[in-house]
Design a protein around this motif. Sequence first.
Motif, PDB file in Angstrom:
ATOM      1  N   ARG A 121      38.993   7.120  25.079  1.00 51.51           N
ATOM      2  CA  ARG A 121      38.325   6.240  24.116  1.00 51.51           C
ATOM      3  C   ARG A 121      36.829   6.185  24.406  1.00 51.51           C
ATOM      4  N   ARG A 122      36.492   5.972  25.663  1.00 49.87           N
ATOM      5  CA  ARG A 122      35.075   5.840  26.035  1.00 49.87           C
ATOM      6  C   ARG A 122      34.335   7.173  25.844  1.00 49.87           C
ATOM      7  N   LEU A 123      34.997   8.260  26.181  1.00 52.29           N
ATOM      8  CA  LEU A 123      34.349   9.566  26.027  1.00 52.29           C
ATOM      9  C   LEU A 123      34.074   9.878  24.562  1.00 52.29           C
TER      10      LEU A 123
ATOM     11  N   ASP B 162      36.387   7.044  38.176  1.00 57.39           N
ATOM     12  CA  ASP B 162      35.906   8.425  38.155  1.00 57.39           C
ATOM     13  C   ASP B 162      34.712   8.659  37.242  1.00 57.39           C
ATOM     14  N   VAL B 163      34.708   8.027  36.087  1.00 58.17           N
ATOM     15  CA  VAL B 163      33.752   8.387  35.046  1.00 58.17           C
ATOM     16  C   VAL B 163      32.489   7.536  35.068  1.00 58.17           C
ATOM     17  N   GLN B 164      32.645   6.227  35.174  1.00 59.50           N
ATOM     18  CA  GLN B 164      31.498   5.336  35.004  1.00 59.50           C
ATOM     19  C   GLN B 164      30.376   5.621  35.987  1.00 59.50           C
ATOM     20  N   GLU B 165      30.732   5.861  37.245  1.00 56.10           N
ATOM     21  CA  GLU B 165      29.699   6.131  38.258  1.00 56.10           C
ATOM     22  C   GLU B 165      28.899   7.376  37.916  1.00 56.10           C
TER      23      GLU B 165
ATOM     24  N   PHE C 201      24.995   7.829  36.982  1.00 55.40           N
ATOM     25  CA  PHE C 201      24.200   8.836  37.694  1.00 55.40           C
ATOM     26  C   PHE C 201      23.380   9.664  36.710  1.00 55.40           C
ATOM     27  N   LEU C 202      24.026  10.122  35.638  1.00 59.81           N
ATOM     28  CA  LEU C 202      23.320  10.922  34.631  1.00 59.81           C
ATOM     29  C   LEU C 202      22.194  10.118  33.972  1.00 59.81           C
ATOM     30  N   ARG C 203      22.467   8.845  33.690  1.00 62.92           N
ATOM     31  CA  ARG C 203      21.428   8.002  33.103  1.00 62.92           C
ATOM     32  C   ARG C 203      20.271   7.835  34.092  1.00 62.92           C
ATOM     33  N   ASP C 204      20.606   7.679  35.377  1.00 61.26           N
ATOM     34  CA  ASP C 204      19.569   7.523  36.401  1.00 61.26           C
ATOM     35  C   ASP C 204      18.726   8.792  36.531  1.00 61.26           C
ATOM     36  N   VAL C 205      19.364   9.934  36.320  1.00 56.88           N
ATOM     37  CA  VAL C 205      18.647  11.211  36.374  1.00 56.88           C
ATOM     38  C   VAL C 205      17.684  11.336  35.198  1.00 56.88           C
ATOM     39  N   GLY C 206      17.971  10.606  34.129  1.00 55.52           N
ATOM     40  CA  GLY C 206      17.080  10.633  32.976  1.00 55.52           C
ATOM     41  C   GLY C 206      17.701  11.181  31.707  1.00 55.52           C
ATOM     42  N   VAL C 207      19.002  11.477  31.756  1.00 59.76           N
ATOM     43  CA  VAL C 207      19.690  11.943  30.559  1.00 59.76           C
ATOM     44  C   VAL C 207      19.823  10.762  29.595  1.00 59.76           C
ATOM     45  N   GLU C 208      19.335  10.935  28.375  1.00 55.65           N
ATOM     46  CA  GLU C 208      19.413   9.856  27.400  1.00 55.65           C
ATOM     47  C   GLU C 208      20.861   9.617  26.994  1.00 55.65           C
TER      48      GLU C 208
ATOM     49  N   THR D  99      30.417  17.548  26.999  1.00 50.54           N
ATOM     50  CA  THR D  99      31.160  18.534  26.213  1.00 50.54           C
ATOM     51  C   THR D  99      30.906  19.934  26.762  1.00 50.54           C
ATOM     52  N   VAL D 100      29.666  20.190  27.158  1.00 49.34           N
ATOM     53  CA  VAL D 100      29.313  21.487  27.742  1.00 49.34           C
ATOM     54  C   VAL D 100      29.887  21.618  29.145  1.00 49.34           C
ATOM     55  N   ASN D 101      29.773  20.561  29.936  1.00 53.35           N
ATOM     56  CA  ASN D 101      30.228  20.629  31.323  1.00 53.35           C
ATOM     57  C   ASN D 101      31.017  19.378  31.722  1.00 53.35           C
ATOM     58  N   PRO D 102      32.296  19.318  31.350  1.00 51.75           N
ATOM     59  CA  PRO D 102      33.115  18.153  31.714  1.00 51.75           C
ATOM     60  C   PRO D 102      33.390  18.059  33.212  1.00 51.75           C
ATOM     61  N   PHE D 103      33.129  19.152  33.932  1.00 47.75           N
ATOM     62  CA  PHE D 103      33.444  19.170  35.363  1.00 47.75           C
ATOM     63  C   PHE D 103      32.484  18.305  36.183  1.00 47.75           C
ATOM     64  N   ILE D 104      31.425  17.828  35.538  1.00 50.16           N
ATOM     65  CA  ILE D 104      30.580  16.823  36.185  1.00 50.16           C
ATOM     66  C   ILE D 104      31.425  15.622  36.562  1.00 50.16           C
ATOM     67  N   LEU D 105      32.445  15.321  35.745  1.00 49.11           N
ATOM     68  CA  LEU D 105      33.264  14.130  35.945  1.00 49.11           C
ATOM     69  C   LEU D 105      34.181  14.236  37.155  1.00 49.11           C
ATOM     70  N   THR D 106      34.363  15.446  37.683  1.00 45.69           N
ATOM     71  CA  THR D 106      35.206  15.599  38.876  1.00 45.69           C
ATOM     72  C   THR D 106      34.410  16.090  40.081  1.00 45.69           C
TER      73      THR D 106
END
Length: 298
Positions: A38-40, A68-71, A75-82, A91-98
């Motif tokens: 749902r969140r994704l 697993d996901v929220q952290e 992290f991505l938001r902290d890196v600067g991803v809008e 969608t391009v790289n779901p493996f970030i989540l693991t």
Amino acid sequence: SPFEEITDEDASQISVDPGLSPVSVSLRDYVNQSETLRRLVLLGVDLSKLERRPNVGNMLLRLDFEKDVQERLLFLRDVGVEEMHLGPVLTVNPFILTENMKNLQARVSYLRLKRFSADAIARMVSKAPHLLNFSVERLDNRLSFFQKQLELNVQKTQDLVTRFPRLLCGKLDPVKENLKVCEMDLGFRKNEVQHMVTRVPKLLTTNKKKLTGIFDYVHNTMGIPHSLIVRFPQVLNARLLRIRERHLFLKHLGRDQFDLAEPNYVSLDQLVSLPDHLFCATIALASLEDFDVFQKTL
């Protein structure tokens, strides 16, 4: 926002692209049962694309959003991803989540240590999310490869991969092949190749057949010298069909003048970059209708 609680009513409004392969297990059937899915979906993740990839569907269903996901989203938001780019990135790289959080943090820390700006890192992660799955050693080897192969200083190397970060993720063999082709087959000097690829980094990964085909037409058919191609390397990144149609139209009109020293000079940059209506109005000095009619004769 994907970080806010959603009600069952909200969840019932979530729709997923139904364009799925008949042999695929559909993730959309699990959206109402899985908090994570749902969140994704709210983030803009395209489940219809992900479920076509081996094992990704099962991986997503095993994830716990809170654990697993929220952290990793934070992290991505902290890196600067809008926030609007989080869905496309995953969608391009779901493996970030693991990926292990320490590994993710180490890779970004490495880029910061190399003095990439915050904006540069955000752009790189947004445009080439797979780099977050590469070890620090591999990232370092890639940067060293481009710096040495192209004989660039540190700043120019950083500029190159910031503008086209997929260079850090793709295979190196096509890059080596294109550099060889530019010098051995197309006849450019090493410093000319360096200038062209720093202006248009995509030339390093352009299909070899496309690259040689465009060069052959521009150099041998249009009569454009190497020096002018070096000055306007974006011509090598254009579509051959567009170049050919516009060149022949200008030739038909007697306006195919590409010599800088001559009157009515046509810039190669404008030849390939202007939309049709501006090309006709400012370069060909003809109507768009005339150009359309001419194209049908080719």
